[in-house]
Write a protein that holds these residues in place. Structure first.
Motif, PDB file in Angstrom:
ATOM      1  N   GLU A 150      -3.981  -1.618  -5.057  1.00  0.00           N
ATOM      2  CA  GLU A 150      -2.883  -1.503  -4.097  1.00  0.00           C
ATOM      3  C   GLU A 150      -1.587  -1.503  -4.868  1.00  0.00           C
ATOM      4  O   GLU A 150      -1.480  -2.138  -5.904  1.00  0.00           O
ATOM      5  N   ASN A 189       0.842  -1.203   0.000  1.00  0.00           N
ATOM      6  CA  ASN A 189       0.000   0.000   0.000  1.00  0.00           C
ATOM      7  C   ASN A 189       0.878   1.255   0.000  1.00  0.00           C
ATOM      8  O   ASN A 189       0.679   2.182   0.773  1.00  0.00           O
ATOM      9  N   GLN A 226      -7.562 -11.635   2.802  1.00  0.00           N
ATOM     10  CA  GLN A 226      -7.460 -10.453   3.645  1.00  0.00           C
ATOM     11  C   GLN A 226      -7.299 -10.858   5.102  1.00  0.00           C
ATOM     12  O   GLN A 226      -8.074 -11.647   5.628  1.00  0.00           O
ATOM     13  N   ASP A 282      -5.575  -6.166   7.219  1.00  0.00           N
ATOM     14  CA  ASP A 282      -5.048  -5.080   6.404  1.00  0.00           C
ATOM     15  C   ASP A 282      -6.081  -4.688   5.356  1.00  0.00           C
ATOM     16  O   ASP A 282      -7.263  -4.982   5.504  1.00  0.00           O
ATOM     17  N   LYS A 283      -5.652  -4.133   4.281  1.00  0.00           N
ATOM     18  CA  LYS A 283      -6.518  -3.559   3.256  1.00  0.00           C
ATOM     19  C   LYS A 283      -7.432  -4.587   2.593  1.00  0.00           C
ATOM     20  O   LYS A 283      -7.003  -5.666   2.196  1.00  0.00           O
TER      21      LYS A 283
END
Length: 166
Positions: free
Chosen positions: A151, A38, A104, A107-108
Motif C-alpha cells: 500500500e 492506497n 484491518q 479497508d484493504k
C-alpha cells in the motif's frame, strides 16, 4: 518498492551536499498529518496520522513512534527511525523506516499483521522549528505473509516543536 529504494539511495548519496543531522537545537516534534491511503489503487481512503519524533540522535537517526487510522477503521501502530537531511536552513528531507502492527478494519487487507513502512518526506522548517511538508510511503509485509499487496500513502503534515515551557 523499487522507487522508494532509489529515493533512499539518492538521499544518502547526496549527504556530501547537506548537513546530515542538525543536532544543534533539535527539539522533539509532534506531527499531525492527513492524506490518501492506497494512493495508486482503488478504493482510496482518507488517512489521518500522528507521530512523536524524539530529540535524541542514535547513530545519526531520530527515533519516532506513531499511528494512523483510515476512514474505514484500519489502524497501524509503528516505531522507527528517520534521518533528517538538511539541504538548506529551511529544507529538510527525511527518509525513514518503521516496522509496525496493522489492524484491518473495513479497508484493504495487507496480508499480515506485521508490516514495514519505508518513507520519504520533504518539509519546510520554519525558524520556530515547526515543519510543513509532504510524506510518501510504502507499507509491505516483505512477503512474510501468504498475501503481500502492499500500500502507498501520500500525507500532508505539520510538525509542532515541543519545548520546555509548553
Amino acid at each position: 518498492m523499487k522507487r522508494l529504494l532509489i529515493l533512499f539511495l539518492f538521499s544518502f548519496s547526496t549527504l556530501g551536499h547537506c548537513r546530515a543531522l542538525d543536532n544543534t537545537g533539535m527539539v522533539p516534534l509532534l506531527t499531525f498529518g492527513t492524506g490518501i491511503f492506497n494512493t495508486f489503487k482503488t478504493p482510496k481512503t482518507m488517512q489521518f496520522q500522528m507521530e512523536y519524533r524524539t530529540a535524541l540522535s542514535i547513530a545519526m537517526a531520530r527515533p519516532f513512534i506513531g499511528m494512523f487510522t483510515t476512514t474505514k477503521f484500519n489502524y497501524y501502530l509503528y516505531a522507527g527511525i528517520g534521518w533528517d537531511l538538511h539541504f538548506s536552513k529551511y529544507l529538510v528531507v527525511t527518509p525513514s523506516f518503521a516496522p509496525g502492527i496493522y489492524f484491518q478494519g473495513h479497508d484493504k487487507n495487507l496480508g499480515y499483521p506485521l508490516e514495514f513502512r519505508t518513507s520519504l518526506e520533504v518539509a519546510y522548517k520554519f525558524p520556530s522549528k515547526a515543519r510543513l511538508g509532504v510524506q510518501f510511503y510504502h507499507i509491505s509485509n516483505a512477503s512474510i505473509g501468504e498475501k503481500n499487496p502492499g500500500e502507498e500513502s501520500l500525507i500532508f503534515f505539520y510538525s509542532i516543536p515541543i519545548t520546555k515551557g509548553i
